[in-house]
Motif scaffolding. Structure first.
Motif, PDB file in Angstrom:
ATOM      1  N   VAL A  78      27.762 -17.592  -2.612  1.00 55.93           N
ATOM      2  CA  VAL A  78      28.264 -16.275  -2.214  1.00 55.93           C
ATOM      3  C   VAL A  78      28.081 -16.085  -0.719  1.00 55.93           C
ATOM      4  N   GLN A  79      29.082 -15.569  -0.055  1.00 57.83           N
ATOM      5  CA  GLN A  79      29.001 -15.316   1.381  1.00 57.83           C
ATOM      6  C   GLN A  79      28.423 -13.924   1.616  1.00 57.83           C
ATOM      7  N   ILE A  80      27.173 -13.859   1.983  1.00 59.61           N
ATOM      8  CA  ILE A  80      26.534 -12.564   2.252  1.00 59.61           C
ATOM      9  C   ILE A  80      27.086 -12.010   3.556  1.00 59.61           C
ATOM     10  N   THR A  81      27.115 -10.703   3.661  1.00 63.81           N
ATOM     11  CA  THR A  81      27.719 -10.055   4.833  1.00 63.81           C
ATOM     12  C   THR A  81      26.632  -9.409   5.706  1.00 63.81           C
ATOM     13  N   PRO A  82      26.918  -9.216   7.003  1.00 66.50           N
ATOM     14  CA  PRO A  82      25.923  -8.612   7.898  1.00 66.50           C
ATOM     15  C   PRO A  82      25.461  -7.228   7.454  1.00 66.50           C
ATOM     16  N   ASP A  83      26.368  -6.437   6.826  1.00 65.84           N
ATOM     17  CA  ASP A  83      25.951  -5.101   6.421  1.00 65.84           C
ATOM     18  C   ASP A  83      24.933  -5.144   5.287  1.00 65.84           C
ATOM     19  N   ILE A  84      25.016  -6.156   4.428  1.00 67.15           N
ATOM     20  CA  ILE A  84      24.025  -6.313   3.359  1.00 67.15           C
ATOM     21  C   ILE A  84      22.679  -6.720   3.950  1.00 67.15           C
ATOM     22  N   ILE A  85      22.707  -7.596   4.947  1.00 70.06           N
ATOM     23  CA  ILE A  85      21.469  -7.988   5.622  1.00 70.06           C
ATOM     24  C   ILE A  85      20.857  -6.789   6.337  1.00 70.06           C
ATOM     25  N   PHE A  86      21.717  -5.952   6.927  1.00 70.11           N
ATOM     26  CA  PHE A  86      21.260  -4.712   7.561  1.00 70.11           C
ATOM     27  C   PHE A  86      20.527  -3.841   6.549  1.00 70.11           C
ATOM     28  N   ALA A  87      21.087  -3.696   5.359  1.00 68.85           N
ATOM     29  CA  ALA A  87      20.467  -2.883   4.310  1.00 68.85           C
ATOM     30  C   ALA A  87      19.119  -3.459   3.896  1.00 68.85           C
ATOM     31  N   GLY A  88      19.050  -4.775   3.765  1.00 66.88           N
ATOM     32  CA  GLY A  88      17.788  -5.413   3.390  1.00 66.88           C
ATOM     33  C   GLY A  88      16.700  -5.199   4.431  1.00 66.88           C
ATOM     34  N   LEU A  89      17.062  -5.309   5.696  1.00 65.07           N
ATOM     35  CA  LEU A  89      16.101  -5.080   6.778  1.00 65.07           C
ATOM     36  C   LEU A  89      15.620  -3.633   6.802  1.00 65.07           C
ATOM     37  N   MET A  90      16.526  -2.716   6.538  1.00 68.72           N
ATOM     38  CA  MET A  90      16.148  -1.303   6.513  1.00 68.72           C
ATOM     39  C   MET A  90      15.127  -1.048   5.409  1.00 68.72           C
ATOM     40  N   GLY A  91      15.348  -1.658   4.252  1.00 73.08           N
ATOM     41  CA  GLY A  91      14.388  -1.525   3.155  1.00 73.08           C
ATOM     42  C   GLY A  91      13.028  -2.083   3.518  1.00 73.08           C
ATOM     43  N   ALA A  92      13.012  -3.235   4.181  1.00 74.81           N
ATOM     44  CA  ALA A  92      11.749  -3.867   4.570  1.00 74.81           C
ATOM     45  C   ALA A  92      10.994  -3.032   5.600  1.00 74.81           C
ATOM     46  N   ILE A  93      11.710  -2.531   6.599  1.00 77.92           N
ATOM     47  CA  ILE A  93      11.066  -1.757   7.670  1.00 77.92           C
ATOM     48  C   ILE A  93      10.500  -0.444   7.140  1.00 77.92           C
ATOM     49  N   LEU A  94      11.280   0.252   6.310  1.00 78.88           N
ATOM     50  CA  LEU A  94      10.802   1.533   5.789  1.00 78.88           C
ATOM     51  C   LEU A  94       9.573   1.344   4.902  1.00 78.88           C
ATOM     52  N   TRP A  95       9.590   0.315   4.059  1.00 75.30           N
ATOM     53  CA  TRP A  95       8.408   0.070   3.217  1.00 75.30           C
ATOM     54  C   TRP A  95       7.219  -0.358   4.074  1.00 75.30           C
ATOM     55  N   ASN A  96       7.469  -1.142   5.089  1.00 68.77           N
ATOM     56  CA  ASN A  96       6.406  -1.554   6.008  1.00 68.77           C
ATOM     57  C   ASN A  96       5.756  -0.340   6.668  1.00 68.77           C
ATOM     58  N   MET A  97       6.578   0.585   7.116  1.00 69.44           N
ATOM     59  CA  MET A  97       6.060   1.772   7.799  1.00 69.44           C
ATOM     60  C   MET A  97       5.325   2.700   6.837  1.00 69.44           C
ATOM     61  N   ILE A  98       5.844   2.815   5.610  1.00 71.41           N
ATOM     62  CA  ILE A  98       5.185   3.673   4.618  1.00 71.41           C
ATOM     63  C   ILE A  98       3.793   3.151   4.296  1.00 71.41           C
ATOM     64  N   THR A  99       3.678   1.855   4.056  1.00 66.77           N
ATOM     65  CA  THR A  99       2.373   1.285   3.717  1.00 66.77           C
ATOM     66  C   THR A  99       1.433   1.310   4.916  1.00 66.77           C
ATOM     67  N   TRP A 100       1.971   1.118   6.111  1.00 64.14           N
ATOM     68  CA  TRP A 100       1.153   1.211   7.327  1.00 64.14           C
ATOM     69  C   TRP A 100       0.604   2.620   7.487  1.00 64.14           C
ATOM     70  N   LEU A 101       1.455   3.616   7.226  1.00 63.15           N
ATOM     71  CA  LEU A 101       1.040   5.004   7.372  1.00 63.15           C
ATOM     72  C   LEU A 101      -0.034   5.377   6.351  1.00 63.15           C
ATOM     73  N   LYS A 102       0.141   4.927   5.118  1.00 63.35           N
ATOM     74  CA  LYS A 102      -0.764   5.300   4.037  1.00 63.35           C
ATOM     75  C   LYS A 102      -1.960   4.375   3.891  1.00 63.35           C
ATOM     76  N   GLY A 103      -1.994   3.287   4.641  1.00 64.54           N
ATOM     77  CA  GLY A 103      -3.106   2.343   4.534  1.00 64.54           C
ATOM     78  C   GLY A 103      -3.106   1.597   3.217  1.00 64.54           C
ATOM     79  N   LEU A 104      -1.920   1.421   2.599  1.00 65.61           N
ATOM     80  CA  LEU A 104      -1.824   0.731   1.320  1.00 65.61           C
ATOM     81  C   LEU A 104      -1.759  -0.777   1.536  1.00 65.61           C
ATOM     82  N   PRO A 105      -2.406  -1.560   0.672  1.00 63.62           N
ATOM     83  CA  PRO A 105      -2.311  -3.016   0.787  1.00 63.62           C
ATOM     84  C   PRO A 105      -0.873  -3.467   0.556  1.00 63.62           C
ATOM     85  N   SER A 106      -0.321  -4.213   1.466  1.00 60.46           N
ATOM     86  CA  SER A 106       1.055  -4.680   1.324  1.00 60.46           C
ATOM     87  C   SER A 106       1.259  -5.936   2.142  1.00 60.46           C
ATOM     88  N   SER A 107       2.414  -6.530   1.967  1.00 58.79           N
ATOM     89  CA  SER A 107       2.767  -7.741   2.699  1.00 58.79           C
ATOM     90  C   SER A 107       4.081  -7.520   3.431  1.00 58.79           C
TER      91      SER A 107
END
Length: 405
Positions: A78-107
């Motif tokens: 399957v040929q993945i598109t840049p907009d899908i990669i954009f969505a994936g990065l947004m999910g990663a960054i938001l979860w990263n920031m949420i766990t950083w803010l709350k001090g939750l163990p995460s990767s």
């Protein structure tokens, strides 16, 4: 949206994720040597930043796993598109920031994989994910690496204490233990962890940028990251390590204050060995999980400790939920961007606003552990008996039974 503009947006977002990865994970390498007094905080963060920069140039195997393994792309898939990669990065960054803010163990690593997989499934379908590679390169290492690193750290700690134990030859009583050499050794081992972190974690962003270049037709399928991609990712993670790492380590409280030089040396040696070996094999490890497992293992290896299993459970739950939680955020963002240009703009504006809000909110919070990362949580999972309590227990054990009654 113009494909060139979308690619530029994804690359900028990927480098920002790399930056957050740097400040999220600095303490993986430098928390223990700072806690034991081996390195001063500012020196530690500067050293970690430099070594993350150098480490990013040492290998590209993990980047190839991300760009051409987990998500199928090219003529054979399957040929993945840049907009899908954009969505994936947004999910990663938001979860990263949420766990950083709350001090939750995460990767940070699993947040990236979760966001990307969730976005790909929502935007393309389940057949876009190579489940075999996901299992072999991500899931199984996530399960076994922290356990193996913890076991090695436990054995190394026991060995270190056994080899350096000193007793009076006549009375057999314990003498003052001389383990200052381990504190000096920590300068080397913590540096090795920082180098290993750059080798493994910076490559994940390299893989994402390479993936979007392949998806846009700017790079042939099956090729690795270009030199400018390696350099940009190396610089981003190094700047993040320095800028955020100082703030995070400065907030380190009681979580790691009980760590002794011998334990820190053992934990860092175990962590660096596991990460470097995994980078060579192309395993996309979570350095946070490995470092946490090593800290817990080294703590258990020191006599007079008890494990706070409720804290261990909290850490495990954080690891368990990171990938699916980031996947959900990535999937929701992918559904939004599929609506067209308006969806992309809304996702970018909302995501940026959320990141800014969390950053500004964290500046107002004065809680000591609020911005600390997962290794501090691991340090709290092991409780150390106080010296007076240990001395009292030994005295009671040596008393005649009649006296104890």
């Amino acid at each position: 949206m113009d494909i060139t503009l979308m690619v530029a947006l994804v690359i900028a977002l990927a480098l920002f994720f790399d930056f957050t990865n740097g400040f999220h994970d600095t303490a993986n390498a430098m928390a223990t040597p700072i806690a034991t007094g081996a390195i001063k905080p500012k020196t530690a963060v500067t050293l970690a930043a430099i070594l993350n920069l150098v480490g990013a140039f040492l290998s590209t195997e993990v980047a190839k796993t991300v760009s051409g393994g987990i998500i199928r792309e090219g003529s054979g898939g399957v040929q993945i598109t840049p907009d899908i990669i954009f969505a994936g990065l947004m999910g990663a960054i938001l979860w990263n920031m949420i766990t950083w803010l709350k001090g939750l163990p995460s990767s940070s690593s699993h947040a990236l994989f979760g966001g990307l997989i969730g976005a790909a499934i929502a935007g393309i379908g389940f057949n876009s994910v190579n489940l075999e590679v996901l299992l072999q390169k991500v899931i199984l290492p996530a399960v076994f690496a922290p356990v193996i690193a913890g076991a090695v750290a436990y054995l190394c700690t026991r060995l270190a204490y056994a080899l350096t134990a000193r007793h009076d030859p006549e009375t057999g009583s314990k003498l003052t233990q001389k383990r200052g050499g381990f504190r000096t050794g920590q300068i080397f081992t913590s540096s090795l962890v920082a180098l290993a972190h750059g080798t493994n974690d910076a490559q994940k962003t390299m893989g994402i940028i390479t993936l979007v270049l392949i998806a846009a037709g700017s790079q042939p399928t099956g090729t690795g990251p270009q030199l400018w991609v390696i350099a940009a990712c190396a610089l981003a993670i190094a700047v993040g390590t320095y800028a955020g790492g100082w703030r995070i380590i400065r907030t380190m409280g009681s979580g790691l204050t009980e760590v002794k030089p011998a334990q820190g040396f053992a934990a860092e040696t175990s962590t660096a060995s596991a990460i470097l070996a995994s980078s060579h094999l192309g395993f996309a490890l979570s350095t946070t999980q490995v470092a946490s497992g090593s800290v817990i293992g080294s703590g258990m290896g020191r006599k007079g400790t008890t494990v706070r299993w409720n804290m261990v459970g909290k850490i495990a739950l954080g690891w368990l939920f990171t990938l699916p939680a980031a996947g959900i955020v990535g999937a929701l963002t992918a559904l939004l961007v599929k609506t067209g240009l308006a969806g992309v703009v809304i996702a970018a504006v909302v995501g940026t606003a959320a990141v800014l809000f969390m950053f500004l909110y964290s500046r107002k919070s004065r809680v000591g552990h609020q911005n600390a990362v997962e290794v501090e949580e691991a340090g709290q999972a092991v409780r150390f008996a106080k010296k007076k309590a240990l001395a009292r227990a030994r005295a009671n054990a040596n008393k005649p039974k009649d006296t104890q009654r």
